[in-house]
Design a protein around this motif. Structure first.
Motif, mmCIF file in Angstrom:
data_model
loop_
_atom_site.group_PDB
_atom_site.id
_atom_site.type_symbol
_atom_site.label_atom_id
_atom_site.label_comp_id
_atom_site.label_asym_id
_atom_site.label_seq_id
_atom_site.Cartn_x
_atom_site.Cartn_y
_atom_site.Cartn_z
ATOM 1 N N TYR A 178 -7.308 1.478 -0.328
ATOM 2 C CA TYR A 178 -8.279 0.407 -0.546
ATOM 3 C C TYR A 178 -8.302 0.036 -2.015
ATOM 4 O O TYR A 178 -8.142 0.885 -2.892
ATOM 5 C CB TYR A 178 -9.683 0.861 -0.100
ATOM 6 C CG TYR A 178 -10.706 -0.246 -0.139
ATOM 7 C CD1 TYR A 178 -10.622 -1.331 0.728
ATOM 8 C CD2 TYR A 178 -11.751 -0.223 -1.048
ATOM 9 C CE1 TYR A 178 -11.550 -2.352 0.687
ATOM 10 C CE2 TYR A 178 -12.684 -1.233 -1.090
ATOM 11 C CZ TYR A 178 -12.574 -2.301 -0.222
ATOM 12 O OH TYR A 178 -13.499 -3.318 -0.270
ATOM 13 N N GLY A 179 -8.491 -1.252 -2.287
ATOM 14 C CA GLY A 179 -8.614 -1.758 -3.646
ATOM 15 C C GLY A 179 -9.956 -2.432 -3.818
ATOM 16 O O GLY A 179 -10.181 -3.507 -3.268
ATOM 17 N N VAL A 180 -10.861 -1.812 -4.547
ATOM 18 C CA VAL A 180 -12.225 -2.327 -4.698
ATOM 19 C C VAL A 180 -12.253 -3.700 -5.362
ATOM 20 O O VAL A 180 -13.001 -4.577 -4.943
ATOM 21 C CB VAL A 180 -13.105 -1.327 -5.490
ATOM 22 C CG1 VAL A 180 -14.472 -1.904 -5.772
ATOM 23 C CG2 VAL A 180 -13.234 -0.024 -4.722
ATOM 24 N N LYS A 181 -11.456 -3.928 -6.370
ATOM 25 C CA LYS A 181 -11.516 -5.196 -7.105
ATOM 26 C C LYS A 181 -11.100 -6.389 -6.258
ATOM 27 O O LYS A 181 -11.604 -7.490 -6.441
ATOM 28 C CB LYS A 181 -10.648 -5.126 -8.357
ATOM 29 C CG LYS A 181 -11.184 -4.177 -9.403
ATOM 30 C CD LYS A 181 -10.296 -4.136 -10.626
ATOM 31 C CE LYS A 181 -10.824 -3.136 -11.630
ATOM 32 N NZ LYS A 181 -9.918 -2.985 -12.770
ATOM 33 N N ILE A 205 -3.383 0.645 5.989
ATOM 34 C CA ILE A 205 -3.575 1.831 6.824
ATOM 35 C C ILE A 205 -2.246 2.232 7.434
ATOM 36 O O ILE A 205 -1.373 1.381 7.652
ATOM 37 C CB ILE A 205 -4.642 1.549 7.916
ATOM 38 C CG1 ILE A 205 -5.109 2.842 8.590
ATOM 39 C CG2 ILE A 205 -4.137 0.526 8.915
ATOM 40 C CD1 ILE A 205 -6.374 2.665 9.420
ATOM 41 N N SER A 206 -2.068 3.508 7.678
ATOM 42 C CA SER A 206 -0.874 3.998 8.361
ATOM 43 C C SER A 206 -1.288 5.105 9.314
ATOM 44 O O SER A 206 -2.345 5.718 9.154
ATOM 45 C CB SER A 206 0.147 4.516 7.354
ATOM 46 O OG SER A 206 -0.326 5.686 6.728
ATOM 47 N N ALA A 224 3.102 4.362 3.033
ATOM 48 C CA ALA A 224 2.985 3.207 3.939
ATOM 49 C C ALA A 224 1.641 2.498 3.759
ATOM 50 O O ALA A 224 1.581 1.265 3.695
ATOM 51 C CB ALA A 224 3.173 3.648 5.388
ATOM 52 N N ALA A 225 0.557 3.259 3.679
ATOM 53 C CA ALA A 225 -0.767 2.651 3.497
ATOM 54 C C ALA A 225 -0.843 1.945 2.148
ATOM 55 O O ALA A 225 -1.351 0.818 2.047
ATOM 56 C CB ALA A 225 -1.856 3.716 3.601
ATOM 57 N N PHE A 226 -0.349 2.590 1.119
ATOM 58 C CA PHE A 226 -0.371 2.007 -0.228
ATOM 59 C C PHE A 226 0.463 0.727 -0.283
ATOM 60 O O PHE A 226 0.033 -0.281 -0.847
ATOM 61 C CB PHE A 226 0.124 3.013 -1.262
ATOM 62 C CG PHE A 226 -0.013 2.515 -2.669
ATOM 63 C CD1 PHE A 226 -1.209 2.627 -3.342
ATOM 64 C CD2 PHE A 226 1.048 1.896 -3.305
ATOM 65 C CE1 PHE A 226 -1.347 2.143 -4.638
ATOM 66 C CE2 PHE A 226 0.928 1.407 -4.594
ATOM 67 C CZ PHE A 226 -0.279 1.530 -5.261
ATOM 68 N N SER A 227 1.644 0.745 0.324
ATOM 69 C CA SER A 227 2.522 -0.434 0.313
ATOM 70 C C SER A 227 1.871 -1.625 0.992
ATOM 71 O O SER A 227 1.951 -2.751 0.499
ATOM 72 C CB SER A 227 3.846 -0.119 1.009
ATOM 73 O OG SER A 227 4.567 0.813 0.264
ATOM 74 N N THR A 228 1.224 -1.381 2.123
ATOM 75 C CA THR A 228 0.540 -2.468 2.828
ATOM 76 C C THR A 228 -0.591 -3.012 1.971
ATOM 77 O O THR A 228 -0.744 -4.226 1.819
ATOM 78 C CB THR A 228 0.005 -1.982 4.184
ATOM 79 O OG1 THR A 228 1.106 -1.515 4.970
ATOM 80 C CG2 THR A 228 -0.713 -3.102 4.921
ATOM 81 N N CYS A 229 -1.385 -2.128 1.401
ATOM 82 C CA CYS A 229 -2.503 -2.547 0.551
ATOM 83 C C CYS A 229 -2.007 -3.347 -0.651
ATOM 84 O O CYS A 229 -2.582 -4.376 -1.005
ATOM 85 C CB CYS A 229 -3.278 -1.310 0.098
ATOM 86 S SG CYS A 229 -4.749 -1.657 -0.886
ATOM 87 N N ALA A 230 -0.931 -2.886 -1.262
ATOM 88 C CA ALA A 230 -0.402 -3.525 -2.474
ATOM 89 C C ALA A 230 0.077 -4.949 -2.230
ATOM 90 O O ALA A 230 0.156 -5.739 -3.172
ATOM 91 C CB ALA A 230 0.719 -2.684 -3.063
ATOM 92 N N ARG A 231 0.355 -5.298 -0.989
ATOM 93 C CA ARG A 231 0.725 -6.689 -0.687
ATOM 94 C C ARG A 231 -0.454 -7.637 -0.883
ATOM 95 O O ARG A 231 -0.274 -8.837 -1.049
ATOM 96 C CB ARG A 231 1.219 -6.816 0.754
ATOM 97 C CG ARG A 231 2.575 -6.217 0.969
ATOM 98 C CD ARG A 231 3.149 -6.612 2.290
ATOM 99 N NE ARG A 231 2.277 -6.230 3.391
ATOM 100 C CZ ARG A 231 2.700 -5.787 4.560
ATOM 101 N NH1 ARG A 231 3.978 -5.679 4.801
ATOM 102 N NH2 ARG A 231 1.852 -5.466 5.501
ATOM 103 N N TYR A 232 -1.679 -7.092 -0.877
ATOM 104 C CA TYR A 232 -2.879 -7.924 -0.955
ATOM 105 C C TYR A 232 -3.661 -7.750 -2.245
ATOM 106 O O TYR A 232 -4.640 -8.449 -2.474
ATOM 107 C CB TYR A 232 -3.783 -7.629 0.252
ATOM 108 C CG TYR A 232 -3.050 -7.825 1.552
ATOM 109 C CD1 TYR A 232 -2.765 -9.100 2.017
ATOM 110 C CD2 TYR A 232 -2.593 -6.740 2.284
ATOM 111 C CE1 TYR A 232 -2.063 -9.293 3.202
ATOM 112 C CE2 TYR A 232 -1.889 -6.923 3.462
ATOM 113 C CZ TYR A 232 -1.635 -8.199 3.917
ATOM 114 O OH TYR A 232 -0.935 -8.378 5.072
ATOM 115 N N GLY A 233 -3.276 -6.818 -3.098
ATOM 116 C CA GLY A 233 -3.971 -6.596 -4.360
ATOM 117 C C GLY A 233 -3.256 -5.540 -5.172
ATOM 118 O O GLY A 233 -2.447 -4.788 -4.651
ATOM 119 N N ASN A 234 -3.588 -5.457 -6.467
ATOM 120 C CA ASN A 234 -2.867 -4.534 -7.337
ATOM 121 C C ASN A 234 -3.690 -3.342 -7.792
ATOM 122 O O ASN A 234 -3.287 -2.618 -8.673
ATOM 123 C CB ASN A 234 -2.299 -5.268 -8.552
ATOM 124 C CG ASN A 234 -3.384 -5.923 -9.370
ATOM 125 O OD1 ASN A 234 -4.557 -5.760 -9.101
ATOM 126 N ND2 ASN A 234 -2.979 -6.668 -10.383
#
Length: 145
Positions: A53-56, A62-63, A75-85
């Motif tokens: 999760y990215g609070v900002k 999720i994986s 996998a969870a981090f990669s999916t999240c990183a597509r939507y925020g840094n």
């Protein structure tokens, strides 16, 4: 020995691959990710999962059903990183269920891990509401038990 691909495996693969097209159609018999296609994988269920999760930015990923904790987190981090840094791993689990509840405004969140999906969602949502008021479940899943 090859085993048939399970629908959950297909949906996971489709989603992690960017969900090109409709995963429900692609993962049905006859779809291009046909659930009857044999994959050469171990017959043992892969028990690991993670939530990022990215609070900002409110980005999330999720994986589930991954063979190692590291692959689940990746996998969870990669999916999240597509939507925020500003993503970080906020929960990881094995042979359990997990849920992410997010407060209105996406600044606060709560995670919970339990033996059932309904219990994980209930615990995350109630904890979030207790601390921050208006909340909703954003992500939840189970890894094989």
């Amino acid at each position: 020995m090859p085993r048939p691909i399970l629908a959950m495996d297909c949906f996971d693969y489709c989603e992690q691959a960017g969900g090109v097209g409709d995963c429900s159609t692609r993962c049905s018999p006859g779809g291009d990710l046909d659930v009857t296609h044999p994959w050469h994988r171990s017959s043992a269920p892969a028990p690991y999962g993670a939530i990022a999760y990215g609070v900002k930015t409110g980005a999330e990923g999720i994986s589930w059903g991954k063979p190692s904790l590291a692959s689940a987190q990746s996998a969870a981090f990669s999916t999240c990183a597509r939507y925020g840094n500003n993503c970080k791993i906020v929960a990881d689990f094995s042979n359990n269920c997990a849920a992410l509840a997010v407060a209105k405004g996406a600044v606060h969140y709560t995670t919970a891990i339990a033996h059932s999906l309904s219990q994980a969602e209930y615990n995350a949502l109630n904890s979030c509401k207790l601390n921050w008021g208006v909340c909703e479940i954003d992500l939840s899943t189970c890894s094989p038990k």
